[in-house]
Write a protein that holds these residues in place. Structure first.
Motif, PDB file in Angstrom:
ATOM      1  N   ARG A 358      27.526  49.374  33.851  1.00  0.00           N
ATOM      2  CA  ARG A 358      27.006  48.563  35.083  1.00  0.00           C
ATOM      3  C   ARG A 358      28.020  47.573  35.353  1.00  0.00           C
ATOM      4  N   ALA A 359      27.797  46.875  36.493  1.00  0.00           N
ATOM      5  CA  ALA A 359      28.687  45.879  37.003  1.00  0.00           C
ATOM      6  C   ALA A 359      28.591  44.643  35.842  1.00  0.00           C
ATOM      7  N   ALA A 360      27.449  44.547  35.185  1.00  0.00           N
ATOM      8  CA  ALA A 360      27.453  43.275  34.421  1.00  0.00           C
ATOM      9  C   ALA A 360      28.555  43.610  33.096  1.00  0.00           C
ATOM     10  N   ASP A 361      28.684  44.698  32.848  1.00  0.00           N
ATOM     11  CA  ASP A 361      29.742  45.192  31.854  1.00  0.00           C
ATOM     12  C   ASP A 361      31.139  44.844  32.479  1.00  0.00           C
ATOM     13  N   MET A 362      31.391  45.107  33.592  1.00  0.00           N
ATOM     14  CA  MET A 362      32.765  44.744  34.223  1.00  0.00           C
ATOM     15  C   MET A 362      32.883  43.162  34.226  1.00  0.00           C
ATOM     16  N   LEU A 363      31.982  42.498  34.645  1.00  0.00           N
ATOM     17  CA  LEU A 363      32.099  41.133  34.695  1.00  0.00           C
ATOM     18  C   LEU A 363      32.521  40.599  33.197  1.00  0.00           C
ATOM     19  N   LEU A 364      31.674  41.132  32.305  1.00  0.00           N
ATOM     20  CA  LEU A 364      31.960  40.401  30.931  1.00  0.00           C
ATOM     21  C   LEU A 364      33.436  40.997  30.449  1.00  0.00           C
ATOM     22  N   ILE A 365      33.827  42.260  30.887  1.00  0.00           N
ATOM     23  CA  ILE A 365      35.109  42.479  30.750  1.00  0.00           C
ATOM     24  C   ILE A 365      36.227  41.405  31.258  1.00  0.00           C
ATOM     25  N   ARG A 366      35.745  41.273  32.388  1.00  0.00           N
ATOM     26  CA  ARG A 366      36.688  40.019  32.988  1.00  0.00           C
ATOM     27  C   ARG A 366      36.755  38.786  32.092  1.00  0.00           C
ATOM     28  N   ALA A 367      35.539  38.472  31.726  1.00  0.00           N
ATOM     29  CA  ALA A 367      35.275  37.122  30.752  1.00  0.00           C
ATOM     30  C   ALA A 367      36.095  37.221  29.598  1.00  0.00           C
ATOM     31  N   GLU A 368      36.099  38.352  28.902  1.00  0.00           N
ATOM     32  CA  GLU A 368      36.891  38.537  27.805  1.00  0.00           C
ATOM     33  C   GLU A 368      38.390  38.395  27.834  1.00  0.00           C
ATOM     34  N   ALA A 369      38.372  39.145  28.986  1.00  0.00           N
ATOM     35  CA  ALA A 369      40.068  39.054  29.469  1.00  0.00           C
ATOM     36  C   ALA A 369      40.563  37.679  29.658  1.00  0.00           C
ATOM     37  N   ALA A 370      39.822  36.962  30.128  1.00  0.00           N
ATOM     38  CA  ALA A 370      40.322  35.577  30.618  1.00  0.00           C
ATOM     39  C   ALA A 370      40.304  34.794  29.134  1.00  0.00           C
ATOM     40  N   VAL A 371      39.477  35.132  28.391  1.00  0.00           N
ATOM     41  CA  VAL A 371      39.674  34.284  27.027  1.00  0.00           C
ATOM     42  C   VAL A 371      41.046  34.660  26.333  1.00  0.00           C
ATOM     43  N   ALA A 372      41.128  36.135  26.308  1.00  0.00           N
ATOM     44  CA  ALA A 372      42.296  36.668  25.803  1.00  0.00           C
ATOM     45  C   ALA A 372      43.621  35.936  26.293  1.00  0.00           C
ATOM     46  N   ASN A 373      43.579  35.648  27.497  1.00  0.00           N
ATOM     47  CA  ASN A 373      44.652  34.803  28.273  1.00  0.00           C
ATOM     48  C   ASN A 373      44.594  33.382  28.259  1.00  0.00           C
ATOM     49  N   ASN A 374      43.736  33.018  27.496  1.00  0.00           N
ATOM     50  CA  ASN A 374      43.497  31.378  27.252  1.00  0.00           C
ATOM     51  C   ASN A 374      43.212  30.629  28.721  1.00  0.00           C
ATOM     52  N   ASN A 375      42.397  31.540  29.499  1.00  0.00           N
ATOM     53  CA  ASN A 375      41.945  30.823  30.705  1.00  0.00           C
ATOM     54  C   ASN A 375      40.744  30.708  30.580  1.00  0.00           C
ATOM     55  N   LEU A 376      40.323  29.863  29.876  1.00  0.00           N
ATOM     56  CA  LEU A 376      38.770  29.431  29.690  1.00  0.00           C
ATOM     57  C   LEU A 376      37.881  28.976  30.512  1.00  0.00           C
ATOM     58  N   ALA A 377      38.438  28.355  31.537  1.00  0.00           N
ATOM     59  CA  ALA A 377      37.841  27.970  32.806  1.00  0.00           C
ATOM     60  C   ALA A 377      37.084  29.333  33.510  1.00  0.00           C
ATOM     61  N   ALA A 379      36.798  32.164  32.312  1.00  0.00           N
ATOM     62  CA  ALA A 379      35.955  32.931  31.431  1.00  0.00           C
ATOM     63  C   ALA A 379      34.423  32.340  31.516  1.00  0.00           C
ATOM     64  N   ALA A 380      34.402  31.064  31.502  1.00  0.00           N
ATOM     65  CA  ALA A 380      33.205  30.362  31.791  1.00  0.00           C
ATOM     66  C   ALA A 380      32.654  30.668  33.026  1.00  0.00           C
ATOM     67  N   GLY A 381      33.466  30.749  34.079  1.00  0.00           N
ATOM     68  CA  GLY A 381      32.963  31.122  35.280  1.00  0.00           C
ATOM     69  C   GLY A 381      32.374  32.290  35.421  1.00  0.00           C
ATOM     70  N   TYR A 382      33.032  33.368  34.894  1.00  0.00           N
ATOM     71  CA  TYR A 382      32.479  34.603  35.041  1.00  0.00           C
ATOM     72  C   TYR A 382      30.732  34.707  34.152  1.00  0.00           C
ATOM     73  N   ILE A 383      30.805  34.023  32.983  1.00  0.00           N
ATOM     74  CA  ILE A 383      29.374  33.949  32.272  1.00  0.00           C
ATOM     75  C   ILE A 383      28.433  33.412  33.106  1.00  0.00           C
ATOM     76  N   PRO A 398      28.861  26.897  31.427  1.00  0.00           N
ATOM     77  CA  PRO A 398      29.286  26.729  29.982  1.00  0.00           C
ATOM     78  C   PRO A 398      30.695  25.922  29.596  1.00  0.00           C
ATOM     79  N   THR A 399      30.715  25.094  28.657  1.00  0.00           N
ATOM     80  CA  THR A 399      32.113  24.543  28.301  1.00  0.00           C
ATOM     81  C   THR A 399      32.490  25.267  27.155  1.00  0.00           C
ATOM     82  N   ILE A 400      33.851  25.780  27.317  1.00  0.00           N
ATOM     83  CA  ILE A 400      34.498  26.486  26.094  1.00  0.00           C
ATOM     84  C   ILE A 400      35.529  25.650  25.576  1.00  0.00           C
ATOM     85  N   ALA A 401      35.825  25.339  24.280  1.00  0.00           N
ATOM     86  CA  ALA A 401      36.606  24.649  23.793  1.00  0.00           C
ATOM     87  C   ALA A 401      37.871  25.056  23.386  1.00  0.00           C
TER      88      ALA A 401
END
Length: 483
Positions: A358-377, A379-383, A398-401
């Motif tokens: 589903r498209a939601a799966d793809m969006l959360l894949i992007r969020a996880e990839a952003a976290v892995a790259n330490n682009n937390l902002a 990731a928060a935007g995708y969620i 959301p705010t990610i510390a």
């Protein structure tokens, strides 16, 4: 149109691996590929039979029952209690069912690929021929990946022992040893590359297409932490698939809307899956909703599994997922939380299509990839984007510390979004340690069973090679750790 399951081909529809050996499948008197498939039309009927061998209900059952998605319901008569208590052995139904089901699917795909080599398409049939062959390669990749994901101890170790690589139609004398993780993933990649060359269709929610190939590439890359590939594949699909709005989201689970569906396994009244499967067992089968209730998805529908109260707490009022995933009969008391995600369609309660990508799966894949790259902002935007769609209004971003908190947030959002879809077990395996998250059930739902917490690093997050396979196949000399 509900069409896939109308076709059953004698040479492949009943194919499963025998109780003697998962690869001993060539039986005396069985039609060979050259007899069963003589034309492109035969191949087309055959590929529809191959789809019929794919059943995702064992994954849905196993991943709900083992993890923190469900609690034991009021009409439970012992169904799934052992799994709920994390009793896993080489004789367990999950191990046997997932192994045999996906090898049966592999065998079907291999028969199409082998038969196609002996058929020359007539003028005007080339596109259909290529498309069927592309579907077979993509489905073979999917089957190998599913097996890899359940039976490989370490997703990141190229030398980790994995499953049997079966890219041909074995004979009764063939006995295969376990391939390495790298060898299985190489086969998956090779088949996806070949499928991408052959497939003539860009998108189709009920048939393998170019978009199916891209979605599977994204998921494989996610599991192996190749976040560059995962993010690029997911981003490309999100250019074509929108998140469902609240009305579309509700309709999607009634099988009436495909806005964000990239691929699903169709189920319809009268097909081979129209019936109550093995309740409380990873053999499952049948109606998807029968994984949770005997009669229908309501409070009075004999629910033997219900949603975990902790999961319910993550879906406050206004979140459309609460309205869809928990049957409306639970309101307003919510003292029983029947799973409403599979309400039924075509007049049959509990029978619904099985959503795979589903498209939601793809969006959360992007969020996880952003976290892995330490682009937390990012990731928060995708969620936030996903939550805005599910609430139907703008939500606070959301705010990610830090990265640990980011992985935990992604894992939590996946827990809610993909509840009862067959993801939680493998999500915890691959992401739990980085998020400092494991299985943690409310005491009221677990104390009596002595099964409240389980670390995501526990050996049971890899399934054992089935004993029936080990007994019959001396080429397999290594069981998974802990068993």
């Amino acid at each position: 149109m509900k069409k896939i399951y109308k076709y059953m081909v004698l040479s492949i529809a009943a194919v499963t691996f025998s109780c003697n050996d998962a690869i001993e499948i060539e039986q005396v008197g069985r039609l060979g590929a050259e007899q069963a498939f003589e034309t492109v039309s035969d191949l087309e009927s055959g590929i529809l039979g191959t789809y019929n061998n794919f059943d995702y209900t064992p994954s849905i059952q196993w991943e709900s029952n083992f993890t923190d998605e469900i609690a034991i319901g009021p009409d439970n008569g012992g169904q799934g209690i052992g799994i709920y208590q994390w009793v896993v052995t080489p004789q367990s139904a999950a191990s046997v069912a997932l192994w045999t089901n996906y090898y049966a699917a592999l065998n079907s795909a291999n028969r199409i690929i082998e038969a196609a080599a002996n058929i020359t398409p007539e003028t005007g049939e080339e596109a259909d021929y290529n498309n069927v062959l592309g579907e077979a390669h993509a489905l073979r990749a999917w089957a190998h990946f599913e097996l890899w994901s359940y039976f490989t101890p370490d997703y990141l170790d190229a030398n980790s022992p994995s499953v049997l690589l079966v890219n041909f139609v074995p004979g009764v004398s063939d006995q295969l040893s376990r391939s390495t993780s790298a060898e299985i993933l190489a086969q998956v990649t090779s088949d996806l590359d070949r499928a991408a060359q052959l497939l003539q269709v860009t998108s189709d929610p009920t048939r393998v297409s170019q978009d199916f190939v891209t979605a599977l590439r994204a998921r494989v890359a996610l599991y192996t932490q190749d976040y560059t590939t995962a993010d690029a594949a997911a981003a490309s699909l999100l250019g074509s698939y929108n998140l469902a709005n609240q009305a579309q989201f509700t309709a999607m689970w009634d099988d009436a809307d495909n806005t964000e569906v990239i691929f699903k396994l169709e189920r319809s009244v009268g097909d081979p899956y129209d019936g109550q499967g093995s309740t409380g067992s990873a053999f499952a089968g049948g109606w998807a909703g029968a994984n949770y209730a005997f009669v229908n998805p309501t409070v009075d529908g004999s629910p033997y599994f219900v949603a975990s109260s902790d999961l319910f707490a993550l879906m406050p009022a206004g979140d459309i997922r609460r309205d869809v995933y928990i049957d409306e009969s639970a309101a307003p008391a919510y003292d029983v939380l029947p799973v409403g995600k599979y309400p039924g369609s075509g007049g049959q309660p509990l029978l619904n299509d099985l959503k795979i990508f589903r498209a939601a799966d793809m969006l959360l894949i992007r969020a996880e990839a952003a976290v892995a790259n330490n682009n937390l902002a990012a990731a928060a935007g995708y969620i936030d984007q996903l939550r805005d769609a599910r609430y139907g209004s703008d939500q606070a971003t959301p705010t990610i510390a830090n990265q640990t908190a980011g992985y935990a947030l992604v894992l939590q959002e996946r827990r809610v979004e993909f509840a009862f879809e067959g993801h939680r077990y493998r999500d915890l395996k691959r992401l739990g340690s980085r998020a400092s998250v494991g299985i943690s059930r409310p005491s009221a739902e677990c104390d009596v069973y002595g099964a409240c917490t389980l670390a995501s690093t526990d050996f049971r997050f890899t399934l054992p090679i089935p004993l029936v396979e080990l007994d019959a196949n001396p080429a397999i000399t290594e069981q998974n750790p802990g068993y």
